[in-house]
Design an enzyme around this catalytic site. Structure first.
Site, PDB file in Angstrom:
ATOM      1  N   LYS A 177      -6.872  13.334  -7.818  1.00  0.00           N
ATOM      2  CA  LYS A 177      -6.621  11.931  -8.209  1.00  0.00           C
ATOM      3  C   LYS A 177      -7.378  11.055  -7.205  1.00  0.00           C
ATOM      4  O   LYS A 177      -6.950  10.869  -6.071  1.00  0.00           O
ATOM      5  CB  LYS A 177      -5.113  11.668  -8.129  1.00  0.00           C
ATOM      6  CG  LYS A 177      -4.564  10.500  -8.914  1.00  0.00           C
ATOM      7  CD  LYS A 177      -5.133   9.150  -8.677  1.00  0.00           C
ATOM      8  CE  LYS A 177      -4.651   8.266  -7.582  1.00  0.00           C
ATOM      9  NZ  LYS A 177      -5.416   6.996  -7.530  1.00  0.00           N
ATOM     10  N   SER A 231      -3.191   5.297   3.434  1.00  0.00           N
ATOM     11  CA  SER A 231      -2.457   4.458   4.382  1.00  0.00           C
ATOM     12  C   SER A 231      -1.141   5.119   4.824  1.00  0.00           C
ATOM     13  O   SER A 231      -0.603   5.983   4.123  1.00  0.00           O
ATOM     14  CB  SER A 231      -2.146   3.110   3.730  1.00  0.00           C
ATOM     15  OG  SER A 231      -1.335   3.321   2.602  1.00  0.00           O
ATOM     16  N   CYS A 284     -11.174   4.811   8.872  1.00  0.00           N
ATOM     17  CA  CYS A 284      -9.934   5.153   9.576  1.00  0.00           C
ATOM     18  C   CYS A 284     -10.192   5.276  11.069  1.00  0.00           C
ATOM     19  O   CYS A 284      -9.298   5.113  11.880  1.00  0.00           O
ATOM     20  CB  CYS A 284      -9.359   6.440   9.028  1.00  0.00           C
ATOM     21  SG  CYS A 284     -10.577   7.751   8.930  1.00  0.00           S
ATOM     22  N   GLU A 385      -3.298  -2.013  11.553  1.00  0.00           N
ATOM     23  CA  GLU A 385      -4.618  -1.594  11.078  1.00  0.00           C
ATOM     24  C   GLU A 385      -5.101  -2.647  10.083  1.00  0.00           C
ATOM     25  O   GLU A 385      -4.527  -2.791   8.997  1.00  0.00           O
ATOM     26  CB  GLU A 385      -4.536  -0.225  10.384  1.00  0.00           C
ATOM     27  CG  GLU A 385      -5.894   0.280   9.957  1.00  0.00           C
ATOM     28  CD  GLU A 385      -5.833   1.520   9.084  1.00  0.00           C
ATOM     29  OE1 GLU A 385      -4.990   1.575   8.175  1.00  0.00           O
ATOM     30  OE2 GLU A 385      -6.647   2.431   9.315  1.00  0.00           O
TER      31      GLU A 385
HETATM   32  P1  NAP Z   1      -3.830   3.922  -0.062  1.00  0.00           P
HETATM   33  O1  NAP Z   1      -3.558   2.619  -0.664  1.00  0.00           O
HETATM   34  O2  NAP Z   1      -2.738   4.629   0.639  1.00  0.00           O
HETATM   35  O3  NAP Z   1      -4.408   4.835  -1.255  1.00  0.00           O
HETATM   36  C1  NAP Z   1      -4.889   6.137  -1.045  1.00  0.00           C
HETATM   37  C2  NAP Z   1      -4.733   6.941  -2.332  1.00  0.00           C
HETATM   38  O4  NAP Z   1      -3.343   7.066  -2.639  1.00  0.00           O
HETATM   39  C3  NAP Z   1      -5.382   6.302  -3.544  1.00  0.00           C
HETATM   40  O5  NAP Z   1      -5.896   7.287  -4.388  1.00  0.00           O
HETATM   41  C4  NAP Z   1      -4.198   5.589  -4.201  1.00  0.00           C
HETATM   42  O6  NAP Z   1      -4.364   5.346  -5.574  1.00  0.00           O
HETATM   43  C5  NAP Z   1      -3.118   6.607  -3.971  1.00  0.00           C
HETATM   44  N1  NAP Z   1      -1.756   6.068  -4.037  1.00  0.00           N
HETATM   45  C6  NAP Z   1      -1.356   4.790  -3.826  1.00  0.00           C
HETATM   46  N2  NAP Z   1      -0.009   4.694  -3.977  1.00  0.00           N
HETATM   47  C7  NAP Z   1       0.435   5.931  -4.302  1.00  0.00           C
HETATM   48  C8  NAP Z   1       1.703   6.467  -4.586  1.00  0.00           C
HETATM   49  N3  NAP Z   1       2.815   5.718  -4.575  1.00  0.00           N
HETATM   50  N4  NAP Z   1       1.796   7.782  -4.877  1.00  0.00           N
HETATM   51  C9  NAP Z   1       0.705   8.569  -4.886  1.00  0.00           C
HETATM   52  N5  NAP Z   1      -0.539   8.106  -4.626  1.00  0.00           N
HETATM   53  C10 NAP Z   1      -0.675   6.810  -4.329  1.00  0.00           C
HETATM   54  O7  NAP Z   1      -5.038   3.835   0.969  1.00  0.00           O
HETATM   55  P2  NAP Z   1      -6.477   3.166   0.753  1.00  0.00           P
HETATM   56  O8  NAP Z   1      -6.333   1.699   0.806  1.00  0.00           O
HETATM   57  O9  NAP Z   1      -7.140   3.769  -0.439  1.00  0.00           O
HETATM   58  O10 NAP Z   1      -7.254   3.707   2.023  1.00  0.00           O
HETATM   59  C11 NAP Z   1      -7.226   3.073   3.245  1.00  0.00           C
HETATM   60  C12 NAP Z   1      -6.330   3.807   4.202  1.00  0.00           C
HETATM   61  O11 NAP Z   1      -6.745   5.171   4.295  1.00  0.00           O
HETATM   62  C13 NAP Z   1      -6.402   3.272   5.610  1.00  0.00           C
HETATM   63  O12 NAP Z   1      -5.113   3.216   6.157  1.00  0.00           O
HETATM   64  C14 NAP Z   1      -7.248   4.301   6.335  1.00  0.00           C
HETATM   65  O13 NAP Z   1      -7.064   4.341   7.719  1.00  0.00           O
HETATM   66  C15 NAP Z   1      -6.823   5.555   5.671  1.00  0.00           C
HETATM   67  N6  NAP Z   1      -7.807   6.614   5.855  1.00  0.00           N
HETATM   68  C16 NAP Z   1      -7.490   7.657   6.689  1.00  0.00           C
HETATM   69  C17 NAP Z   1      -8.413   8.656   6.936  1.00  0.00           C
HETATM   70  C18 NAP Z   1      -8.089   9.820   7.832  1.00  0.00           C
HETATM   71  O14 NAP Z   1      -8.738  10.845   7.721  1.00  0.00           O
HETATM   72  N7  NAP Z   1      -7.130   9.711   8.721  1.00  0.00           N
HETATM   73  C19 NAP Z   1      -9.677   8.596   6.319  1.00  0.00           C
HETATM   74  C20 NAP Z   1      -9.958   7.517   5.489  1.00  0.00           C
HETATM   75  C21 NAP Z   1      -9.012   6.532   5.250  1.00  0.00           C
HETATM   76  P3  NAP Z   1      -4.979   3.922  -6.081  1.00  0.00           P
HETATM   77  O15 NAP Z   1      -6.342   3.833  -5.516  1.00  0.00           O
HETATM   78  O16 NAP Z   1      -4.934   4.081  -7.548  1.00  0.00           O
HETATM   79  O17 NAP Z   1      -4.058   2.863  -5.547  1.00  0.00           O
END
Ligand code: NAP
Length: 495
Positions: A177, A231, A284, A385
């Site tokens: 997904k 996140s 990140c 963040e």
């Molecule tokens: P996000 O909002 O948490 O979304 C990540 C993924 O989760 C997306 O595919 C999203 O779908 C899905 N998602 C959202 N709500 C969900 C739920 N309730 N149940 C299951 N899946 C759900 O994060 P983002 O804004 O895409 O990414 C930014 C974040 O990722 C930042 O905090 C960053 O630091 C972190 N990150 C961490 C790393 C690491 O390796 N540590 C690497 C890259 C990024 P939708 O897109 O459809 O909402």
């Protein structure tokens, strides 16, 4: 690119429409009027179909010798190499980051797929002596089962590849997904695996929102493992809902660069510019905090601000551009909200702080490279963040104070120290609470053959990349082979 093209889900080896019969748009963040493609707005039913397809494919795929699975991965890597430039351009259009970075993203996908393809000839377990005679002990690695991979938008190919490649080589079948901001890049990656000959049902992709597709997968009874990058907020929800499934979490960061009084200041400025504003701060591992020794604070800050002011913001496809747009409107607003909070809480805005709206910026989500000084460790912009081009500069009297500030956040992903002293460097490596510490380079720049991941709220201890990257996707089986021909009882038998 055909603007009206509609992409489908890939389930059981077929490209199929969603049960909902509806679609959503993928747009260009440098020009929100530009609809790149339409994607399936899927729901739970589509996820269920994908899980069933993955279940049907599991027995055959997990029984295939791992080196043979590796051949398919090698082929996928070769196709990615052939299409690298085209894919990088697609990624810049869909995600916004500049071309040299999207080329790097595709390259990272190629590298991790090759690394994991080679793992097909290792997948090491271990042997150890038995406490009893004529008995042999070993461990082997077996697949977890059907795994759900849920990914963010900031590395639209590299992060999915970090998960898909180890999951496949270990013999798992997948429901993927992708983020709703970058589904096209994800589809392109799956197309490549299809061309490479992945058997039907082994890799399935379902596009749609986190709540309608992601969450039902998290709760699905047949899913045995979840690998999530995103996140902290979403990570917490997933942890709560996943029950006893295996969950791998790679979450946010509030990464720090420490600049010591003996540092090469120009080098530190290079690192702070790249770490703070590369990918528009949407990594990140972005260096959103710089802690500078007070003896070199003015010198560093002056040079850093001067360089930030000169950064060319614009469309990532323009070779002159050094910093692209934010991913979407809500992210842009969030970045600006933090500028307002920074000012309210008493930090000094040295440069930036505005949404760019004039001329070539009118249709995109552009923000100025932004630097605050006089930031203290408890301020909101030093804690949260932001995931945008905003850097907070803080002062420290000595290394101990710098490390204390570095550790005063809930996150623990990446860190860096600029110093000419080997003592400072090793103290920082030992004492900074983070999964990664760089010496004399920025907080970004992981290589695929080393473990990647964080401590504290950045994750739950899993590591991606390197040989450890396999661990998230295997179950360890312990096997005892007794060739004594008699009943031997461990812990009891005494010869
Ligand atoms: P996000 O909002 O948490 O979304 C990540 C993924 O989760 C997306 O595919 C999203 O779908 C899905 N998602 C959202 N709500 C969900 C739920 N309730 N149940 C299951 N899946 C759900 O994060 P983002 O804004 O895409 O990414 C930014 C974040 O990722 C930042 O905090 C960053 O630091 C972190 N990150 C961490 C790393 C690491 O390796 N540590 C690497 C890259 C990024 P939708 O897109 O459809 O909402």
């Amino acid at each position: 690119m055909n603007e009206s093209k509609t992409y489908k889900n890939y389930i059981g080896g077929k490209w199929v429409e969603s049960a909902t019969g509806t679609t959503f748009n993928s747009i260009n963040p440098a020009n929100k009027e530009e609809i790149l493609v339409k994607l399936q707005k899927s729901d739970e039913k589509d996820g269920d179909m994908a899980v069933d397809a993955a279940e049907d494919a599991f027995e055959k795929w997990s029984s295939m010798p791992a080196p043979k699975r590796g051949e398919i991965l090698f082929k996928a890597a070769r196709i990615l190499e052939e299409q690298k430039e085209e894919l990088a351009k697609t990624m810049t259009k869909e995600m916004g980051k500049i071309l040299i970075e999207t080329r790097g993203d595709v390259q990272e996908a190629i590298d991790i797929i090759k690394l994991m393809a080679g793992e097909g000839r290792r997948l090491y377990g271990h042997t150890t002596p038995s406490e009893l005679p004529n008995k042999f002990c070993m461990t082997i690695n077996l697949p977890v089962g059907i795994v759900a991979l849920i990914t963010p938008w900031n590395f639209p190919m590299a992060i999915p590849a970090w998960k898909i490649a180890p999951a496949l080589i270990a013999g798992n079948t997948i429901v993927f997904k992708p983020a709703s901001d970058t589904p096209l890049c994800a589809i392109k990656l799956v197309e490549i695996f299809e061309k490479a000959g992945i058997p039907k049902g082994v890799l399935n992709i379902v596009t749609g929102s986190g709540t309608s597709v992601g969450m039902p997968l998290v709760k699905h009874k047949k899913i045995r493992g979840i690998s999530f990058t995103g996140s902290v907020e979403t990570g917490q929800i997933i942890t709560k809902e996943a029950g006893l499934k295996r969950v791998g979490l790679e979450l946010g960061g509030k990464n720090v660069i420490i600049v010591m009084d003996d540092a090469n200041i120009d080098l530190a400025v290079d690192g702070a510019i790249w770490g703070g504003f590369g990918t528009t701060g949407q990594r990140c591992t972005a260096a959103s905090r710089v802690v500078v020794h007070e003896k070199v604070g003015d010198k560093f800050t002056e040079k850093f601000v001067e360089r930030a002011k000169k950064l060319k913001v614009g469309d990532g496809l323009d070779p002159e551009t050094e910093m692209g747009p934010a991913i979407n409107e809500s992210q842009l607003k969030k970045i600006h909200k933090y500028t307002e909070i920074g000012k309210e809480e008493g930090a000094t805005l040295l440069t930036g702080g505005k949404i760019l709206t004039e001329g070539k910026f009118t249709q995109g989500f552009f923000y100025e490279p932004t630097i605050f000084s006089d930031v203290t460790k408890d301020m909101t912009i030093a804690q949260d963040e932001i995931f945008g081009p905003t850097v907070a500069i803080m002062a420290a009297e000595n290394l101990e104070e710098a490390i204390h500030i570095a550790n005063s956040v809930e996150y623990g992903l990446s860190s860096s120290i600029y110093t000419e002293s080997i003592n400072n460097a090793f103290k920082a490596i030992e004492k900074i609470e983070a999964g990664l510490t760089y010496v004399n380079s920025s907080t970004i720049g992981s290589e695929v053959h080393l473990p990647f991941g964080g401590v504290k709220n950045t994750g739950n201890g899993t590591r991606e990349g390197g040989i450890k990257g396999i661990e998230e996707f295997v179950e360890t089986k312990t096997a005892y082979i007794d060739y004594s021909g008699r009943l031997q009882r461990a812990q009891i038998d005494i010869e």
